[in-house]
Design a protein around this motif. Structure first.
Motif, mmCIF file in Angstrom:
data_model
loop_
_atom_site.group_PDB
_atom_site.id
_atom_site.type_symbol
_atom_site.label_atom_id
_atom_site.label_comp_id
_atom_site.label_asym_id
_atom_site.label_seq_id
_atom_site.Cartn_x
_atom_site.Cartn_y
_atom_site.Cartn_z
ATOM 1 N N GLN A 48 8.335 2.595 -8.198
ATOM 2 C CA GLN A 48 9.567 1.813 -8.119
ATOM 3 C C GLN A 48 9.963 1.524 -6.674
ATOM 4 N N CYS A 49 9.718 2.471 -5.792
ATOM 5 C CA CYS A 49 10.021 2.257 -4.368
ATOM 6 C C CYS A 49 9.129 1.170 -3.783
ATOM 7 N N ASN A 68 0.851 -1.187 0.000
ATOM 8 C CA ASN A 68 0.000 0.000 0.000
ATOM 9 C C ASN A 68 0.886 1.236 0.000
ATOM 10 N N ASP A 69 0.937 1.905 -1.146
ATOM 11 C CA ASP A 69 1.860 3.026 -1.340
ATOM 12 C C ASP A 69 1.179 4.351 -1.022
ATOM 13 N N GLY A 106 8.443 -4.651 -1.901
ATOM 14 C CA GLY A 106 7.947 -6.007 -2.078
ATOM 15 C C GLY A 106 9.049 -6.989 -2.427
ATOM 16 N N ILE A 107 9.971 -6.572 -3.290
ATOM 17 C CA ILE A 107 11.095 -7.435 -3.664
ATOM 18 C C ILE A 107 11.924 -7.792 -2.431
ATOM 19 N N ASP A 108 12.132 -6.828 -1.552
ATOM 20 C CA ASP A 108 12.950 -7.067 -0.360
ATOM 21 C C ASP A 108 12.297 -8.049 0.610
ATOM 22 N N GLN A 109 10.963 -8.162 0.574
ATOM 23 C CA GLN A 109 10.267 -9.032 1.522
ATOM 24 C C GLN A 109 9.850 -10.367 0.917
ATOM 25 N N ALA A 110 9.920 -10.497 -0.414
ATOM 26 C CA ALA A 110 9.440 -11.711 -1.083
ATOM 27 C C ALA A 110 10.342 -12.899 -0.757
ATOM 28 N N LYS A 111 9.743 -14.043 -0.460
ATOM 29 C CA LYS A 111 10.494 -15.249 -0.086
ATOM 30 C C LYS A 111 10.336 -16.377 -1.096
#
Length: 311
Positions: free
Chosen positions: A76-77, A43-44, A82-87
């Protein structure tokens, strides 16, 4: 604990009218995949009821996870959060307005299982106005000529990315990110599949012209120093031309006793050269501004809360 097989990362900004249909179609796709999945909504800084709708969905479907940013940081932020938290072993990046078709994920997975590390959508039959479609084509053409890193024409963020490529993206700490370009920069085995670009499900486009221009600048200035070299070339060219014109002017004045150019020609030339100088300064300013952002080392995004994630 082992992570899920698939992660789907979707940035959300004021999409209350779309979320129900988006989840309905996406959930149907995920049920057809073999293996576990997680869906990370970012949620941005939405001003509508998007967050409340996401929380309701999370209570019904535990595979839904929510990252609530402290304010609107930009597309982009939000993707980076999301990329940093994706497993997941494979991570799908897509927009939340249903212009990216969830059903195409099944085709992405087929290519990934064939051994490709990155599978991206080549957008066909865009539903935007002709001027916007033309601007996208021009941007991709310029970027490929300047950057030296081939980015497929009409390839946006909609893609499936293997975990090893995700880890490579996480290791790139720059502040003005252009994820499609970084994805191409990372290399590995990549392929594209043609996906028809849908029209927005409801509402007006969230990405304004100014945001698109900033993204285009990030895509060019973050991957190439050729604009600086062009400025040098223009400077040398006009300096040489001015010197030659000066010599010719002296010849006309003292030998032929004539005036080479009238005052209006001189004024036009002054304004033209002044414009070239300002453009060159602007190009230099873009690079200096990016250096300034990197030196400050401010966080790329700030998370207010995470919902549905394990502690």
């Amino acid at each position: 604990m082992m992570g899920p097989d698939y992660s789907v990362v979707i940035p959300i900004f004021n999409e209350e009218e779309t979320l129900g249909e988006l989840w309905k179609r996406l959930h149907n796709v995920l049920e057809q995949l073999e293996g576990s999945s997680e869906v990370i909504f970012i949620n941005d800084g939405s001003k509508d009821s998007s967050l409340e709708i996401l929380i309701e969905l999370n209570q019904k479907y535990p595979e839904i996870k929510i990252i609530n940013l402290s304010r609107n940081f930009g597309h982009q932020c939000a993707l980076s959060a999301g990329i940093d938290q994706a497993k997941g072993n494979a991570v799908v990046l897509m927009d939340g307005d249903l212009q990216d078709s969830p059903e195409a994920i099944l085709n992405f997975v087929e290519k990934w299982q064939e051994g490709y590390d990155v599978v991206y959508a080549i957008r066909e039959k865009r539903k935007e106005k002709w001027l916007k479609r033309w601007a996208f084509k021009v941007f991709y053409w310029i970027q490929n000529r300047l950057s030296g890193i081939p980015v497929a024409l009409d390839a946006g963020i909609f893609s499936l990315i293997d975990r090893k490529v995700i880890l490579a993206l996480r290791s790139m700490p720059e502040r003005n990110k252009y994820i499609s370009g970084l994805r191409a920069f990372a290399g590995f085995k990549q392929t594209g599949i043609v996906v028809e670009r849908g029209s927005r499900y409801k509402g007006e486009p969230r990405v304004t012209l100014l945001k698109l221009i900033k993204l285009a600048f990030d895509g060019i200035f973050s991957f190439s120093t050729i604009p600086l070299k062009i400025s040098i070339f223009l400077g040398l060219t006009f300096a040489s031309a001015s010197f030659i014109i000066g010599l010719v002017g002296l010849y006309y004045k003292f030998v032929l006793r004539q005036e080479l150019l009238s005052w209006d020609h001189g004024l036009t030339t002054t304004f033209f050269l002044g414009g070239i100088q300002l453009v060159s300064l602007g190009i230099i300013g873009e690079y200096i501004g990016r250096i300034y952002d990197e030196v400050k080392q401010r966080p790329y995004y700030i998370i207010r809360e995470k919902i549905g994630f394990e502690e």
